[in-house]
Scaffold this motif. Structure first.
Motif, PDB file in Angstrom:
ATOM      1  N   UNK A  29      -6.742  -2.035   0.611  1.00 41.01           N
ATOM      2  CA  UNK A  29      -6.499  -0.690   0.094  1.00 41.01           C
ATOM      3  C   UNK A  29      -6.316   0.303   1.237  1.00 41.01           C
ATOM      4  N   UNK A  30      -7.101   0.140   2.294  1.00 43.36           N
ATOM      5  CA  UNK A  30      -6.937   0.999   3.473  1.00 43.36           C
ATOM      6  C   UNK A  30      -5.524   0.873   4.027  1.00 43.36           C
ATOM      7  N   UNK A  31      -5.011  -0.332   4.111  1.00 42.76           N
ATOM      8  CA  UNK A  31      -3.641  -0.542   4.594  1.00 42.76           C
ATOM      9  C   UNK A  31      -2.629   0.141   3.675  1.00 42.76           C
ATOM     10  N   UNK A  32      -2.843   0.049   2.377  1.00 45.68           N
ATOM     11  CA  UNK A  32      -1.971   0.695   1.402  1.00 45.68           C
ATOM     12  C   UNK A  32      -1.970   2.211   1.597  1.00 45.68           C
ATOM     13  N   UNK A  33      -3.139   2.766   1.850  1.00 48.79           N
ATOM     14  CA  UNK A  33      -3.264   4.209   2.071  1.00 48.79           C
ATOM     15  C   UNK A  33      -2.514   4.627   3.331  1.00 48.79           C
ATOM     16  N   UNK A  34      -2.659   3.853   4.393  1.00 49.30           N
ATOM     17  CA  UNK A  34      -1.989   4.183   5.658  1.00 49.30           C
ATOM     18  C   UNK A  34      -0.477   4.075   5.512  1.00 49.30           C
TER      19      UNK A  34
END
Length: 86
Positions: free
Chosen positions: A63-68
């Protein structure tokens, strides 16, 4: 429910998280994402909270990667705070 939209998906995910059914919340979020519905930053913050509660840091990293990638970091203080908690 025969017809689902972003509001119904978000309501279900949030309700699961708020009532302590974090694993179910994460599964519902995955189902939502697979079916092509886009989550708002506030919903993603709720899902990150579920990741912390269940210890599912792999999903949290995804999810962090998706946000970035989607550049949502600046859109919501709630999302930024949830990422710090993760």
């Amino acid at each position: 429910m025969p017809h689902r939209d972003n509001s119904t998906w978000s309501s279900m995910v949030n309700c699961y998280t708020q009532n302590g059914y974090c694993a179910e919340s994460l599964q519902m979020f995955k189902d939502m994402y697979v079916q092509g519905f886009a989550a708002k930053p506030e919903l993603i913050a709720s899902v990150l909270s579920a990741c912390v509660r269940t210890g599912d840091f792999g999903v949290g990293r995804d999810i962090h990667a998706l946000v970035v990638v989607n550049e949502w970091m600046e859109e919501s203080v709630f999302l930024s705070t949830a990422l710090v908690d993760l």
